[in-house]
Design a protein around this motif. Sequence first.
Motif, PDB file in Angstrom:
ATOM      1  N   UNK A   5      24.930   7.262 -50.358  1.00  0.00           N
ATOM      2  CA  UNK A   5      23.631   6.750 -49.931  1.00  0.00           C
ATOM      3  C   UNK A   5      22.790   7.858 -49.312  1.00  0.00           C
ATOM      4  N   UNK A   6      21.485   7.650 -49.355  1.00  0.00           N
ATOM      5  CA  UNK A   6      20.549   8.464 -48.591  1.00  0.00           C
ATOM      6  C   UNK A   6      20.202   7.623 -47.368  1.00  0.00           C
ATOM      7  N   UNK A   7      20.491   8.152 -46.191  1.00  0.00           N
ATOM      8  CA  UNK A   7      20.363   7.383 -44.953  1.00  0.00           C
ATOM      9  C   UNK A   7      19.332   8.052 -44.049  1.00  0.00           C
ATOM     10  N   UNK A   8      18.440   7.247 -43.486  1.00  0.00           N
ATOM     11  CA  UNK A   8      17.468   7.727 -42.513  1.00  0.00           C
ATOM     12  C   UNK A   8      17.852   7.168 -41.151  1.00  0.00           C
ATOM     13  N   UNK A   9      18.094   8.044 -40.199  1.00  0.00           N
ATOM     14  CA  UNK A   9      18.413   7.648 -38.822  1.00  0.00           C
ATOM     15  C   UNK A   9      17.183   7.928 -37.978  1.00  0.00           C
ATOM     16  N   UNK A  16      21.825  16.302 -29.570  1.00  0.00           N
ATOM     17  CA  UNK A  16      22.385  16.196 -28.223  1.00  0.00           C
ATOM     18  C   UNK A  16      22.229  17.413 -27.304  1.00  0.00           C
ATOM     19  N   UNK A  17      22.215  18.650 -27.777  1.00  0.00           N
ATOM     20  CA  UNK A  17      22.053  19.728 -26.790  1.00  0.00           C
ATOM     21  C   UNK A  17      20.765  19.608 -25.970  1.00  0.00           C
ATOM     22  N   UNK A  18      19.768  18.930 -26.512  1.00  0.00           N
ATOM     23  CA  UNK A  18      18.510  18.764 -25.802  1.00  0.00           C
ATOM     24  C   UNK A  18      18.413  17.417 -25.110  1.00  0.00           C
ATOM     25  N   UNK A  19      19.086  16.439 -25.642  1.00  0.00           N
ATOM     26  CA  UNK A  19      19.068  15.084 -25.098  1.00  0.00           C
ATOM     27  C   UNK A  19      20.513  14.613 -25.018  1.00  0.00           C
ATOM     28  N   UNK A  20      21.051  14.428 -23.816  1.00  0.00           N
ATOM     29  CA  UNK A  20      22.475  14.143 -23.684  1.00  0.00           C
ATOM     30  C   UNK A  20      22.782  12.702 -23.276  1.00  0.00           C
ATOM     31  N   UNK A  21      21.950  11.759 -23.612  1.00  0.00           N
ATOM     32  CA  UNK A  21      22.226  10.357 -23.293  1.00  0.00           C
ATOM     33  C   UNK A  21      23.152   9.768 -24.356  1.00  0.00           C
ATOM     34  N   UNK A  22      23.634   8.581 -24.107  1.00  0.00           N
ATOM     35  CA  UNK A  22      24.604   7.954 -24.994  1.00  0.00           C
ATOM     36  C   UNK A  22      24.125   7.755 -26.422  1.00  0.00           C
ATOM     37  N   UNK A  23      22.891   7.295 -26.595  1.00  0.00           N
ATOM     38  CA  UNK A  23      22.413   7.002 -27.945  1.00  0.00           C
ATOM     39  C   UNK A  23      22.274   8.269 -28.791  1.00  0.00           C
ATOM     40  N   UNK A  24      21.903   9.377 -28.169  1.00  0.00           N
ATOM     41  CA  UNK A  24      21.779  10.636 -28.911  1.00  0.00           C
ATOM     42  C   UNK A  24      23.155  11.165 -29.331  1.00  0.00           C
ATOM     43  N   UNK A  25      24.103  11.105 -28.419  1.00  0.00           N
ATOM     44  CA  UNK A  25      25.460  11.568 -28.737  1.00  0.00           C
ATOM     45  C   UNK A  25      26.072  10.685 -29.819  1.00  0.00           C
ATOM     46  N   UNK A  26      25.896   9.369 -29.692  1.00  0.00           N
ATOM     47  CA  UNK A  26      26.406   8.437 -30.700  1.00  0.00           C
ATOM     48  C   UNK A  26      25.769   8.723 -32.066  1.00  0.00           C
ATOM     49  N   UNK A  27      24.459   8.896 -32.091  1.00  0.00           N
ATOM     50  CA  UNK A  27      23.762   9.144 -33.358  1.00  0.00           C
ATOM     51  C   UNK A  27      24.213  10.451 -33.995  1.00  0.00           C
ATOM     52  N   UNK A  28      24.409  11.474 -33.197  1.00  0.00           N
ATOM     53  CA  UNK A  28      24.854  12.765 -33.709  1.00  0.00           C
ATOM     54  C   UNK A  28      26.239  12.628 -34.343  1.00  0.00           C
ATOM     55  N   UNK A  29      27.139  11.959 -33.643  1.00  0.00           N
ATOM     56  CA  UNK A  29      28.498  11.757 -34.161  1.00  0.00           C
ATOM     57  C   UNK A  29      28.474  10.922 -35.433  1.00  0.00           C
ATOM     58  N   UNK A  30      27.695   9.860 -35.433  1.00  0.00           N
ATOM     59  CA  UNK A  30      27.591   8.985 -36.602  1.00  0.00           C
ATOM     60  C   UNK A  30      27.062   9.752 -37.811  1.00  0.00           C
ATOM     61  N   UNK A  31      26.015  10.538 -37.617  1.00  0.00           N
ATOM     62  CA  UNK A  31      25.430  11.302 -38.725  1.00  0.00           C
ATOM     63  C   UNK A  31      26.421  12.318 -39.287  1.00  0.00           C
ATOM     64  N   UNK A  32      27.141  13.010 -38.408  1.00  0.00           N
ATOM     65  CA  UNK A  32      28.133  13.978 -38.885  1.00  0.00           C
ATOM     66  C   UNK A  32      29.213  13.295 -39.717  1.00  0.00           C
TER      67      UNK A  32
END
Length: 56
Positions: A5-9, A16-32
């Motif tokens: 699939x082509x996914x848009x988040x 996360x290095x610039x924004x370290x809240x939960x949603x950013x870390x979760x999104x980064x992990x999910x995308x990877x």
Amino acid sequence: MKTTYKILKVIHGFPPPYFMAGSEVYSHTLCKELVKMGHQVFVFTRIENEFLSPMR
């Protein structure tokens, strides 16, 4: 045959290095992990820089 699939988040802060809240870390992990599975992942986010003019 594996389906990919082509996914848009869309997230308010990324990566996360610039924004370290939960949603950013979760999104980064999910995308990877989605990329590891063979999907194409695109991230749409804002740029937080007070010196840049807003988009119009």
